[in-house]
Design an enzyme around this catalytic site. Structure first.
Site, short mmCIF file in Angstrom:
data_model
loop_
_atom_site.label_atom_id
_atom_site.label_comp_id
_atom_site.label_asym_id
_atom_site.label_seq_id
_atom_site.Cartn_x
_atom_site.Cartn_y
_atom_site.Cartn_z
CD GLU A 47 -2.52 1.50 2.87
OE1 GLU A 47 -2.77 0.34 3.33
OE2 GLU A 47 -2.90 2.46 3.18
NE ARG A 51 -0.84 7.84 5.20
CZ ARG A 51 -0.76 7.06 6.21
NH1 ARG A 51 0.36 6.93 7.09
NH2 ARG A 51 -1.77 6.25 6.24
CE LYS A 135 -6.04 1.83 7.24
NZ LYS A 135 -5.02 2.34 6.36
#
Ligand code: 3PG
Length: 216
Positions: A47, A51, A135
């Site tokens: 993943e 960011r 998630k």
């Protein structure tokens, strides 16, 4: 593709992963050696979080140069992020949460996707848009395994990838839960190791973790 088949696709992809490292890549030059180090340790499903300013280019570089990696995009917060993930050829998408706008965009898009939930109401929103693979974030901080078990009462068919506060000490405990497909976390790619270029250390850590967790 219907939302249901996309959900089955991401469920299988997550289940096969066992562990999904959450990558925050600060320097583009680290992307490929980091991905190679993870893959060499048996950790293939990655993943890459949106960011940092280099995140999109980092994901593109990994896709181009590390064909054994299964690259997903994380920290998808809105429809623009989703479009970026789809455009760069991500195999799946993950979000820490789920706004109605994002759920709508993702349900209409083509990317297999797991929205983030921490409460029953958030899970109900996700289910209302067709998402039963989620998630659970932040897993430890939002009540840990006790909270997950409580959610499994009213929502027995929901499949989960818990992330947040998971590491070597508790990954196996989470994976033993019947509704947990895989666990996510940053512990296999510590920022200090990435900064130092300790690729061999990351590979060794991954190999050890995968041996233990796959055996469990
Ligand atoms: C995430 O974005 O999923 C979390 O930051 C990962 O949590 P961890 O750093 O506690 O593993």
């Amino acid at each position: 593709m219907t939302t249901t088949s996309k959900q089955d696709q991401i469920a299988e992809l997550i289940r096969q992963a066992t562990v999904i490292p959450v990558l925050t890549i600060e320097r583009l030059a680290d992307a490929v050696p980091l991905a190679k180090a993870l893959v060499a340790g048996g950790v293939r499903t990655l993943e890459v979080t949106l960011r940092t300013p280099v995140a999109v280019d980092a994901a593109k570089a990994i896709i181009a140069e590390v064909p054994d990696a299964v690259v997903g995009i994380g920290t998808i917060l809105n429809a623009d992020d989703l479009a970026r993930a789809e455009a760069l050829g991500a195999k799946f998408g993950i979000s820490p949460g789920a706004t109605p706008e994002l759920l709508k965009a993702v349900a209409a898009g083509r990317l297999p996707f797991a929205p983030g939930i921490a409460t029953a109401s958030e899970l109900m929103q996700a289910l209302a848009h067709g998402f039963d693979v989620v998630k659970f974030f932040p897993a430890e901080q939002a009540g840990g395994i006790k909270a997950l078990r409580a959610l499994a009462g009213p929502f027995p068919n929901v499949r989960v990838c818990p992330t947040g506060g998971i590491g070597e000490a508790n990954a196996a405990i989470w994976l033993a839960e019947p509704n947990v497909l895989a666990v996510g976390g940053s512990w296999l790619c510590p920022a200090a190791d990435i900064r130092a270029g300790n690729w061999a250390g990351i590979t060794a850590m991954c190999a050890k973790a995968m041996k233990t967790l796959k055996a469990g």
